[in-house]
Scaffold this motif. Sequence first.
Motif, PDB file in Angstrom:
ATOM      1  N   VAL A  61       0.838  -1.203   0.000  1.00 49.37           N
ATOM      2  CA  VAL A  61       0.000   0.000   0.000  1.00 49.37           C
ATOM      3  C   VAL A  61       0.873   1.253   0.000  1.00 49.37           C
ATOM      4  CG1 VAL A  61      -1.736   1.342   1.243  1.00 49.37           C
ATOM      5  CG2 VAL A  61      -1.901  -1.155   1.187  1.00 49.37           C
ATOM      6  N   LYS A  62       0.650   2.122  -0.984  1.00 48.21           N
ATOM      7  CA  LYS A  62       1.358   3.401  -1.066  1.00 48.21           C
ATOM      8  C   LYS A  62       0.395   4.583  -1.052  1.00 48.21           C
ATOM      9  CE  LYS A  62       3.584   2.170  -4.885  1.00 48.21           C
ATOM     10  NZ  LYS A  62       4.539   2.136  -6.033  1.00 48.21           N
ATOM     11  N   VAL A  63      -0.789   4.365  -1.630  1.00 49.64           N
ATOM     12  CA  VAL A  63      -1.807   5.413  -1.746  1.00 49.64           C
ATOM     13  C   VAL A  63      -3.141   4.827  -1.292  1.00 49.64           C
ATOM     14  CG1 VAL A  63      -3.009   6.984  -3.316  1.00 49.64           C
ATOM     15  CG2 VAL A  63      -0.606   6.402  -3.748  1.00 49.64           C
ATOM     16  N   VAL A  64      -3.914   5.613  -0.547  1.00 48.73           N
ATOM     17  CA  VAL A  64      -5.257   5.192  -0.140  1.00 48.73           C
ATOM     18  C   VAL A  64      -6.258   6.205  -0.695  1.00 48.73           C
ATOM     19  CG1 VAL A  64      -6.811   4.662   1.775  1.00 48.73           C
ATOM     20  CG2 VAL A  64      -4.360   4.162   1.986  1.00 48.73           C
ATOM     21  N   ILE A  65      -7.217   5.708  -1.484  1.00 48.75           N
ATOM     22  CA  ILE A  65      -8.310   6.541  -1.984  1.00 48.75           C
ATOM     23  C   ILE A  65      -9.603   6.022  -1.367  1.00 48.75           C
ATOM     24  CG2 ILE A  65      -9.604   7.289  -4.010  1.00 48.75           C
ATOM     25  CD1 ILE A  65      -7.100   7.035  -5.675  1.00 48.75           C
ATOM     26  N   ASN A 165       4.612   7.773   5.518  1.00 53.74           N
ATOM     27  CA  ASN A 165       4.819   8.115   4.111  1.00 53.74           C
ATOM     28  C   ASN A 165       3.807   7.489   3.161  1.00 53.74           C
ATOM     29  OD1 ASN A 165       7.101   9.484   5.080  1.00 53.74           O
ATOM     30  ND2 ASN A 165       8.424   7.709   4.735  1.00 53.74           N
ATOM     31  N   LEU A 166       2.542   7.464   3.575  1.00 54.97           N
ATOM     32  CA  LEU A 166       1.475   7.063   2.679  1.00 54.97           C
ATOM     33  C   LEU A 166       0.787   8.314   2.131  1.00 54.97           C
ATOM     34  CD1 LEU A 166      -0.248   4.125   4.623  1.00 54.97           C
ATOM     35  CD2 LEU A 166       1.529   3.986   2.868  1.00 54.97           C
ATOM     36  N   VAL A 167       0.185   8.171   0.966  1.00 57.32           N
ATOM     37  CA  VAL A 167      -0.608   9.260   0.377  1.00 57.32           C
ATOM     38  C   VAL A 167      -2.084   8.938   0.599  1.00 57.32           C
ATOM     39  CG1 VAL A 167      -1.208  10.526  -1.715  1.00 57.32           C
ATOM     40  CG2 VAL A 167       1.142   9.690  -1.393  1.00 57.32           C
ATOM     41  N   TRP A 168      -2.828   9.905   1.123  1.00 57.81           N
ATOM     42  CA  TRP A 168      -4.260   9.731   1.365  1.00 57.81           C
ATOM     43  C   TRP A 168      -5.011  10.734   0.499  1.00 57.81           C
ATOM     44  CZ3 TRP A 168      -5.692   6.035   5.064  1.00 57.81           C
ATOM     45  CH2 TRP A 168      -4.624   5.523   5.839  1.00 57.81           C
ATOM     46  N   MET A 169      -5.871  10.245  -0.377  1.00 64.20           N
ATOM     47  CA  MET A 169      -6.698  11.119  -1.209  1.00 64.20           C
ATOM     48  C   MET A 169      -8.121  11.116  -0.662  1.00 64.20           C
ATOM     49  SD  MET A 169      -5.382  10.388  -5.091  1.00 64.20           S
ATOM     50  CE  MET A 169      -3.647  10.598  -5.554  1.00 64.20           C
ATOM     51  N   GLN A 187       3.258  12.651   9.149  1.00 66.31           N
ATOM     52  CA  GLN A 187       4.148  11.702   8.491  1.00 66.31           C
ATOM     53  C   GLN A 187       3.541  11.157   7.192  1.00 66.31           C
ATOM     54  OE1 GLN A 187       5.702   8.657  11.116  1.00 66.31           O
ATOM     55  NE2 GLN A 187       5.710  10.066  12.855  1.00 66.31           N
ATOM     56  N   HIS A 188       2.464  11.772   6.749  1.00 62.05           N
ATOM     57  CA  HIS A 188       1.778  11.341   5.533  1.00 62.05           C
ATOM     58  C   HIS A 188       1.485  12.552   4.651  1.00 62.05           C
ATOM     59  CE1 HIS A 188       0.968   7.323   7.262  1.00 62.05           C
ATOM     60  NE2 HIS A 188       0.740   7.976   8.383  1.00 62.05           N
ATOM     61  N   LEU A 189       1.135  12.283   3.400  1.00 59.66           N
ATOM     62  CA  LEU A 189       0.623  13.334   2.518  1.00 59.66           C
ATOM     63  C   LEU A 189      -0.888  13.164   2.428  1.00 59.66           C
ATOM     64  CD1 LEU A 189       1.022  15.678   0.507  1.00 59.66           C
ATOM     65  CD2 LEU A 189       1.273  13.942  -1.305  1.00 59.66           C
ATOM     66  N   THR A 225       5.068  12.764  -6.910  1.00 59.97           N
ATOM     67  CA  THR A 225       6.217  13.526  -6.425  1.00 59.97           C
ATOM     68  C   THR A 225       6.564  13.104  -5.001  1.00 59.97           C
ATOM     69  OG1 THR A 225       5.636  15.415  -7.816  1.00 59.97           O
ATOM     70  CG2 THR A 225       7.103  15.837  -5.965  1.00 59.97           C
ATOM     71  N   TYR A 226       5.538  12.954  -4.173  1.00 55.76           N
ATOM     72  CA  TYR A 226       5.749  12.550  -2.772  1.00 55.76           C
ATOM     73  C   TYR A 226       6.333  11.143  -2.689  1.00 55.76           C
ATOM     74  CZ  TYR A 226       4.647  11.675   2.171  1.00 55.76           C
ATOM     75  OH  TYR A 226       4.724  11.377   3.506  1.00 55.76           O
ATOM     76  N   LEU A 227       5.771  10.218  -3.456  1.00 56.45           N
ATOM     77  CA  LEU A 227       6.263   8.841  -3.430  1.00 56.45           C
ATOM     78  C   LEU A 227       7.725   8.785  -3.853  1.00 56.45           C
ATOM     79  CD1 LEU A 227       3.202   6.966  -5.007  1.00 56.45           C
ATOM     80  CD2 LEU A 227       3.903   6.939  -2.606  1.00 56.45           C
ATOM     81  N   THR A 228       8.063   9.502  -4.897  1.00 52.34           N
ATOM     82  CA  THR A 228       9.444   9.504  -5.380  1.00 52.34           C
ATOM     83  C   THR A 228      10.392  10.093  -4.351  1.00 52.34           C
ATOM     84  OG1 THR A 228       8.617   9.775  -7.641  1.00 52.34           O
ATOM     85  CG2 THR A 228      10.938  10.226  -7.282  1.00 52.34           C
ATOM     86  N   THR A 229       9.946  11.165  -3.693  1.00 57.06           N
ATOM     87  CA  THR A 229      10.758  11.799  -2.651  1.00 57.06           C
ATOM     88  C   THR A 229      11.066  10.827  -1.523  1.00 57.06           C
ATOM     89  OG1 THR A 229       9.790  13.962  -3.149  1.00 57.06           O
ATOM     90  CG2 THR A 229      10.843  13.725  -1.008  1.00 57.06           C
TER      91      THR A 229
END
Length: 251
Positions: A61-65, A165-169, A187-189, A225-229
């Motif tokens: 899991v990297k992104v949660v929508i 470091n997970l992305v939450w949309m 600690q997340h985006l 961008t966040y994931l790559t960073t």
Amino acid sequence: MDLKRFIPDDWQLLLNDYLQSNDWRSLSKKFTIEYQQHRDAIRPDLERIFNAMHLTPVNQVKVVILGQDPYHSPGLAQGLAFSVPKDIPLQSKQFPSSLRNINKALALEGLGFLKSGDLSHWAKQGVLLLNTALSVRLGEANSHAQLGWKSLVIEIIQKLSQQPNLVWMLWGGHAQSMEEYIHNPNQHLILKSSHPSGLGVYKTKQPFIYPGDQKSCGHFTKANTYLTTHQKSPIAWTGSSKQEFRLSPNG
């Protein structure tokens, strides 16, 4: 009904405490009764209710929508938030407005267009497409909202957010109401906008798409961008644009 047997082993391990709780027992009992009474009208099909977990393992899991509940129209729900089967034509009346606007946002960000409304390729790259109710009765939106699915989703959010470091949309008020359950938000985006459906896409101070279709909220680019960073490979949102890959040296 042993509802737990439909959940993949890795997710069972993550949710072990919850799966022994009264909340889970209540949810299982209520769903079983509903299934016995309305078996042919429940969507998605039983074996696809936990499809998001099957396609996106815990450690990927990297992104949660977050979506709301499955599509309640025939032939659409497949256990992935916002996603529909690939044989639904993009220009047909069946194709949901949310997906039309997601497609428009991707194009506005220079990422190209979706080939279909089937977002399983997102799920397989680490995008957890999670509805806050995992089932629905045909023709009755939010009909399973009171079964207890929310308690499961809250547990998933709390457990997942313990890793950084997970992305939450969070699109729309319903998804944003779940923000309080994200642990260590710094600690997340966390990306927020109006919901992509219908005319609501342009509303609020944080529109998903700006009036006049001038630009999108930029969530897909910001996520990559966040994931790559954070040394994670970006998501190939459409699979048709080099821009989706060039941010990451690791691909």
